[in-house]
Design an enzyme around this catalytic site. Structure first.
Site, PDB file in Angstrom:
ATOM      1  CE1 TYR A  84      -4.031   2.037   0.359  1.00 33.42           C
ATOM      2  CE2 TYR A  84      -2.529   3.453   1.578  1.00 33.42           C
ATOM      3  CZ  TYR A  84      -3.729   3.263   0.917  1.00 33.42           C
ATOM      4  OH  TYR A  84      -4.617   4.306   0.793  1.00 33.42           O
ATOM      5  CG  PHE A 121      -6.489  17.699 -24.739  1.00 33.72           C
ATOM      6  CD1 PHE A 121      -6.511  17.157 -26.013  1.00 33.72           C
ATOM      7  CD2 PHE A 121      -6.832  16.875 -23.675  1.00 33.72           C
ATOM      8  CE1 PHE A 121      -6.855  15.822 -26.218  1.00 33.72           C
ATOM      9  CE2 PHE A 121      -7.173  15.543 -23.872  1.00 33.72           C
ATOM     10  CZ  PHE A 121      -7.186  15.016 -25.153  1.00 33.72           C
ATOM     11  CB  THR A 122     -11.380  17.253 -24.614  1.00 36.76           C
ATOM     12  OG1 THR A 122     -10.451  16.170 -24.487  1.00 36.76           O
ATOM     13  CG2 THR A 122     -11.676  17.450 -26.104  1.00 36.76           C
ATOM     14  CG  ASP A 143      -0.867  18.182 -21.692  1.00 33.19           C
ATOM     15  OD1 ASP A 143      -0.243  17.098 -21.604  1.00 33.19           O
ATOM     16  OD2 ASP A 143      -2.068  18.236 -21.959  1.00 33.19           O
ATOM     17  CE  LYS A 176      -3.463  10.114 -24.441  1.00 38.18           C
ATOM     18  NZ  LYS A 176      -3.731  11.461 -24.100  1.00 38.18           N
ATOM     19  NE  ARG A 214     -10.889  15.116 -30.498  1.00 40.83           N
ATOM     20  CZ  ARG A 214     -10.767  14.662 -29.251  1.00 40.83           C
ATOM     21  NH1 ARG A 214      -9.595  14.368 -28.746  1.00 40.83           N
ATOM     22  NH2 ARG A 214     -11.815  14.523 -28.474  1.00 40.83           N
ATOM     23  CG  PHE A 240     -15.681  14.383 -27.444  1.00 41.78           C
ATOM     24  CD1 PHE A 240     -15.500  15.470 -26.606  1.00 41.78           C
ATOM     25  CD2 PHE A 240     -14.808  13.313 -27.330  1.00 41.78           C
ATOM     26  CE1 PHE A 240     -14.484  15.488 -25.667  1.00 41.78           C
ATOM     27  CE2 PHE A 240     -13.777  13.322 -26.399  1.00 41.78           C
ATOM     28  CZ  PHE A 240     -13.624  14.412 -25.566  1.00 41.78           C
TER      29      PHE A 240
END
Ligand SMILES: *Cc1c(COP(=O)(O)O)cnc(C)c1O
Length: 486
Positions: A73, A125-126, A216, A259, A383, A450
């Site tokens: 943990y 970005f969303t 980001d 990514k 997009r 979306f």
């Protein structure tokens, strides 16, 4: 066509079968999904180019690492491995793991944004913008104009427009700007990188005004590759050196490990400031999990640590970006309008130009994504207007200049032949665009619409008039087909 003189720096050890479907089956599947490719079942998809997020193939070394998971943990050995690798590769002082990128965005936004604040960024970005708005902030786009023009071939269309940023600071005051969010390989612009010169200048401007820079870093490694191959003065420097310098022009980062980092799940927040990191750790305990796992299993953190070391290898990046470029060149040669220059993680098709017979209200990118699926079984993503959502203050649709369909290439998953098949079917569709029928909203969710919206054709019942489509009722694919291991 330029002949490719390199091959993937790996060979295949395990395969996953793909299921082929008929156009009839796909018409039924997309109608059942409300003409939204997010709502298709993956079992009904042939080549899945929906996203490069969490879809990478892991290496044998990463799988071996997963067996070394320390599922304690607190204080898992894998956390310390990840911390060491993140520190070495990205350079930040504090690591706070999260379940994925938006977990880090949530914490950063809550930590730094006060109601009424303004958060400038190089295109929205969303999930990033949604968390900024949830914290009471307002996103303002300060990307260079070239980013909004799919035909502009500038090499660094992800750059911040320093004049726009300066004007915004003068207009709202630096005290209203907690940080500038700098995205690497700007997703919604077509995976367009930011130059080292631009981020250095952005950092200098921000620090003159006491404003932080938050990266980001989701595609920072691929951005480093573009700096190496496109920006003068960087060709002889290693990806690691470039990445460290890139990150040095920021005070911290959010990162979706799904990514660049070559894993299926994970993310992290990095901060250099001790006091801020302490506050973020207080928050991660509430929303994600203890600060040494943040919603991840020990084995996940080990896979990320190994994935990061693999992600910065030049041969990997050359093959990854090279595959995207290969698909782009095929499409271009076939006359398909795509965003130029070709970006890092996918090909973005200019749906407005692809379907000149549709108006913007007929949602050309949504319709094209659905039609591509029916034509070929290839899954892509809208997009454009649908992804852009509504202005939270006025309730009106955001109307981005770009109306795109994204063909996103998972890392290390598909072969060149899959790219050939994809390109051939898109070129065939492009030769008869009037077969594609426009769409309208049927159900529009409030948040990140979306993902779960449903649509209906503006006329008739199909999105693609298909010469072979019998129209007769074919048994839909049973949704819960048992997995048969024979
Ligand atoms: C995917 C992504 C995110 C969000 O990360 P998740 O892991 O999907 O939550 C944030 N920013 C960019 C640029 C992304 O591509």
């Amino acid at each position: 066509m330029k002949v490719r003189s390199w091959a993937e720096p790996f060979k295949i050890k395990m395969v996953e079968s793909l299921r082929m479907t008929t156009p009839d089956e796909r018409e039924l599947a997309i109608a059942a999904a409300g003409f939204n490719t997010f709502l298709l079942r993956s079992a009904d998809v042939y080549i899945d180019l929906l996203t490069d997020s969490g879809t990478s193939a892991m290496s044998d070394r990463q799988w071996a690492g997963m067996m070394m998971g320390d599922e304690a943990y607190a204080g898992s050995a894998n956390y310390y491995n990840l911390e060491r690798v993140v520190h070495r590769v990205y350079g930040y002082k504090h690591l706070i793991p999260t379940h994925q990128g938006r977990g880090a965005e949530h914490i950063l936004s809550r930590l730094l944004i006060k109601p009424g604040d303004v958060v400038p960024g190089n295109m929205y970005f969303t999930t990033t913008r949604a968390h900024q708005e949830l914290a009471g902030g307002r996103f303002v786009d300060v990307i260079v104009d070239a980013a909004h023009d799919p035909r502009d071939e500038s090499p660094f269309k992800g750059n911040i427009d320093l004049v726009k940023l300066q004007q915004l600071i003068a207009q709202v005051g630096a005290s209203k700007i907690p940080y500038v969010c700098v995205q690497c390989c700007v997703n919604m612009a077509g995976g367009q990188p930011i130059s080292m010169q631009n981020i250095a200048a952005t950092h200098a401007l921000c620090h003159r005004h006491g404003i932080k820079v938050m990266l980001d870093a989701t595609r920072a490694v691929e951005n480093a590759y573009f700096i190496k191959v496109r920006e003068p003065g960087f060709s002889h420097r290693s990806i690691e050196e470039i990445l460290l310098e890139l990150c040095s022009y920021s005070d911290g980062c959010t990162n979706s490990a799904k990514k660049d980092c070559l894993v299926n799940m994970g993310g992290f927040l990095c901060l250099n400031d001790d006091a801020l990191a302490e506050e973020a750790r207080n928050m991660v305990v509430l929303f994600e999990g203890l600060h040494t796992y943040g919603g991840l299993a020990g084995r996940d953190m080990e896979a990320i640590a190994i994935g990061i070391t693999e992600s910065v290898q030049f041969e990997h990046l050359r093959a990854r970006v090279g595959q995207v470029e290969y698909l782009g060149r095929l499409l271009e040669a076939g006359g398909v309008p795509i965003v130029k220059p070709i970006g890092g993680h996918g090909i973005f098709i200019d749906a407005a130009r692809f379907l000149p017979h549709l108006t913007r209200e007929q949602l050309p990118a949504q319709a094209l994504a659905a039609a591509i699926y029916v034509e070929s079984g290839v899954r892509t993503m809208e997009r454009g207007l649908v992804s852009a959502g509504r202005d939270p203050d006025t309730g009106l649709n955001h109307t981005p200049k770009l109306e795109l369909v994204r063909l996103t290439i998972p890392r290390r998953v598909y072969t060149q032949a899959h790219m050939d098949v994809t390109a051939e079917s898109l070129i065939a569709l492009h030769d008869e665009p009037e077969r594609v029928v426009g769409l309208r909203f049927e159900h529009e969710p409030k948040c990140l619409r979306f993902f779960q919206a449903t649509f209906a054709p503006v006329e008739g019942s199909v999105v693609l008039k298909h010469p072979d489509f019998s129209g007769k009722s074919v048994q839909p694919i049973a949704p819960d087909q048992p997995c048969t291991l024979l």
